[in-house]
Design a protein around this motif. Structure first.
Motif, PDB file in Angstrom:
ATOM      1  N   LYS A 137      -8.398   2.004   1.937  1.00 41.08           N
ATOM      2  CA  LYS A 137      -9.561   1.763   1.077  1.00 41.08           C
ATOM      3  C   LYS A 137      -9.161   1.097  -0.233  1.00 41.08           C
ATOM      4  N   ASP A 138      -8.003   0.422  -0.255  1.00 40.50           N
ATOM      5  CA  ASP A 138      -7.547  -0.163  -1.502  1.00 40.50           C
ATOM      6  C   ASP A 138      -8.486  -1.247  -2.011  1.00 40.50           C
ATOM      7  N   ASP A 139      -9.088  -2.033  -1.120  1.00 35.46           N
ATOM      8  CA  ASP A 139     -10.041  -3.055  -1.565  1.00 35.46           C
ATOM      9  C   ASP A 139     -11.275  -2.436  -2.204  1.00 35.46           C
ATOM     10  N   GLU A 140     -11.696  -1.299  -1.668  1.00 41.34           N
ATOM     11  CA  GLU A 140     -12.859  -0.603  -2.248  1.00 41.34           C
ATOM     12  C   GLU A 140     -12.541  -0.136  -3.663  1.00 41.34           C
ATOM     13  N   MET A 141     -11.348   0.432  -3.853  1.00 39.74           N
ATOM     14  CA  MET A 141     -10.945   0.898  -5.170  1.00 39.74           C
ATOM     15  C   MET A 141     -10.819  -0.292  -6.127  1.00 39.74           C
ATOM     16  N   LEU A 142     -10.207  -1.382  -5.673  1.00 40.69           N
ATOM     17  CA  LEU A 142     -10.083  -2.568  -6.521  1.00 40.69           C
ATOM     18  C   LEU A 142     -11.457  -3.112  -6.911  1.00 40.69           C
ATOM     19  N   GLY A 143     -12.411  -3.033  -6.000  1.00 34.21           N
ATOM     20  CA  GLY A 143     -13.779  -3.463  -6.302  1.00 34.21           C
ATOM     21  C   GLY A 143     -14.414  -2.620  -7.391  1.00 34.21           C
ATOM     22  N   ARG A 144     -14.184  -1.303  -7.331  1.00 26.72           N
ATOM     23  CA  ARG A 144     -14.719  -0.419  -8.384  1.00 26.72           C
ATOM     24  C   ARG A 144     -14.097  -0.769  -9.734  1.00 26.72           C
ATOM     25  N   LEU A 145     -12.768  -0.988  -9.738  1.00 26.51           N
ATOM     26  CA  LEU A 145     -12.096  -1.338 -10.990  1.00 26.51           C
ATOM     27  C   LEU A 145     -12.550  -2.703 -11.496  1.00 26.51           C
ATOM     28  N   GLN A 146     -12.755  -3.642 -10.583  1.00 26.45           N
ATOM     29  CA  GLN A 146     -13.225  -4.974 -10.944  1.00 26.45           C
ATOM     30  C   GLN A 146     -14.574  -4.887 -11.650  1.00 26.45           C
ATOM     31  N   LYS A 147     -15.472  -4.109 -11.087  1.00 29.04           N
ATOM     32  CA  LYS A 147     -16.805  -3.959 -11.659  1.00 29.04           C
ATOM     33  C   LYS A 147     -16.739  -3.272 -13.029  1.00 29.04           C
ATOM     34  N   THR A 192       0.834  -1.202   0.000  1.00 28.90           N
ATOM     35  CA  THR A 192       0.000   0.000   0.000  1.00 28.90           C
ATOM     36  C   THR A 192       0.869   1.251   0.000  1.00 28.90           C
ATOM     37  N   LEU A 193       1.963   1.228   0.754  1.00 29.10           N
ATOM     38  CA  LEU A 193       2.841   2.385   0.831  1.00 29.10           C
ATOM     39  C   LEU A 193       3.447   2.695  -0.534  1.00 29.10           C
ATOM     40  N   LYS A 194       3.868   1.659  -1.257  1.00 30.22           N
ATOM     41  CA  LYS A 194       4.448   1.879  -2.578  1.00 30.22           C
ATOM     42  C   LYS A 194       3.403   2.403  -3.553  1.00 30.22           C
ATOM     43  N   ILE A 195       2.192   1.855  -3.479  1.00 35.00           N
ATOM     44  CA  ILE A 195       1.109   2.355  -4.330  1.00 35.00           C
ATOM     45  C   ILE A 195       0.841   3.818  -4.010  1.00 35.00           C
ATOM     46  N   LYS A 196       0.771   4.146  -2.731  1.00 33.87           N
ATOM     47  CA  LYS A 196       0.478   5.515  -2.322  1.00 33.87           C
ATOM     48  C   LYS A 196       1.524   6.485  -2.863  1.00 33.87           C
ATOM     49  N   GLY A 197       2.789   6.072  -2.834  1.00 32.16           N
ATOM     50  CA  GLY A 197       3.872   6.949  -3.270  1.00 32.16           C
ATOM     51  C   GLY A 197       3.901   7.198  -4.766  1.00 32.16           C
ATOM     52  N   ASP A 221     -13.201   6.560 -10.254  1.00 33.27           N
ATOM     53  CA  ASP A 221     -12.877   5.133 -10.240  1.00 33.27           C
ATOM     54  C   ASP A 221     -11.510   4.881  -9.615  1.00 33.27           C
ATOM     55  N   LEU A 222     -10.609   5.826  -9.796  1.00 33.55           N
ATOM     56  CA  LEU A 222      -9.228   5.638  -9.381  1.00 33.55           C
ATOM     57  C   LEU A 222      -8.866   6.380  -8.103  1.00 33.55           C
ATOM     58  N   THR A 223      -9.870   6.790  -7.349  1.00 31.72           N
ATOM     59  CA  THR A 223      -9.598   7.462  -6.080  1.00 31.72           C
ATOM     60  C   THR A 223      -9.007   6.456  -5.110  1.00 31.72           C
ATOM     61  N   PHE A 224      -7.811   6.763  -4.626  1.00 31.48           N
ATOM     62  CA  PHE A 224      -7.115   5.872  -3.696  1.00 31.48           C
ATOM     63  C   PHE A 224      -7.017   6.564  -2.349  1.00 31.48           C
ATOM     64  N   ALA A 225      -7.636   5.989  -1.359  1.00 32.60           N
ATOM     65  CA  ALA A 225      -7.553   6.505   0.002  1.00 32.60           C
ATOM     66  C   ALA A 225      -6.914   5.437   0.876  1.00 32.60           C
ATOM     67  N   GLU A 226      -6.062   5.844   1.756  1.00 38.21           N
ATOM     68  CA  GLU A 226      -5.373   4.897   2.625  1.00 38.21           C
ATOM     69  C   GLU A 226      -6.384   4.016   3.344  1.00 38.21           C
TER      70      GLU A 226
END
Length: 61
Positions: A35-45, A3-8, A28-33
Motif C-alpha cells: 500500500k505504499d502508493d496509497e500512503m504516498l498519495g495521502r502524503l502528497q495531498k 519497500t523492504l528497506k522502508i518496512k524495516g 497519514d503515515l500508516t504503511f501497509a505492505e
C-alpha cells in the motif's frame, strides 16, 4: 529505497517525518505492505508535493 528497506526502518522514518512536518498524523503515515502508493498519495495531498519528491525525501532520511 525498496519497500523492504522502508518496512524495516519505517518507525524511525515515521518519527523523522512527524518532526519535520508537524501536521502529519499516524493515520497519514500508516504503511501497509503493498500500500505504499496509497500512503504516498495521502502524503502528497497533505504536503502538496509530488509523490516522487516525497519518495526522494524518505530515501534521504
Amino acid at each position: 529505497m525498496t519497500t523492504l528497506k522502508i518496512k524495516g526502518t519505517w518507525n524511525e522514518l515515521k518519527g523523522k517525518l512527524k518532526q519535520k512536518y508537524g501536521e502529519l498524523t499516524d493515520d497519514d503515515l500508516t504503511f501497509a505492505e503493498g500500500k505504499d502508493d496509497e500512503m504516498l498519495g495521502r502524503l502528497q495531498k497533505k504536503l502538496g508535493r509530488t509523490k516522487e519528491d516525497i519518495r526522494k525525501e524518505i530515501e534521504q532520511l
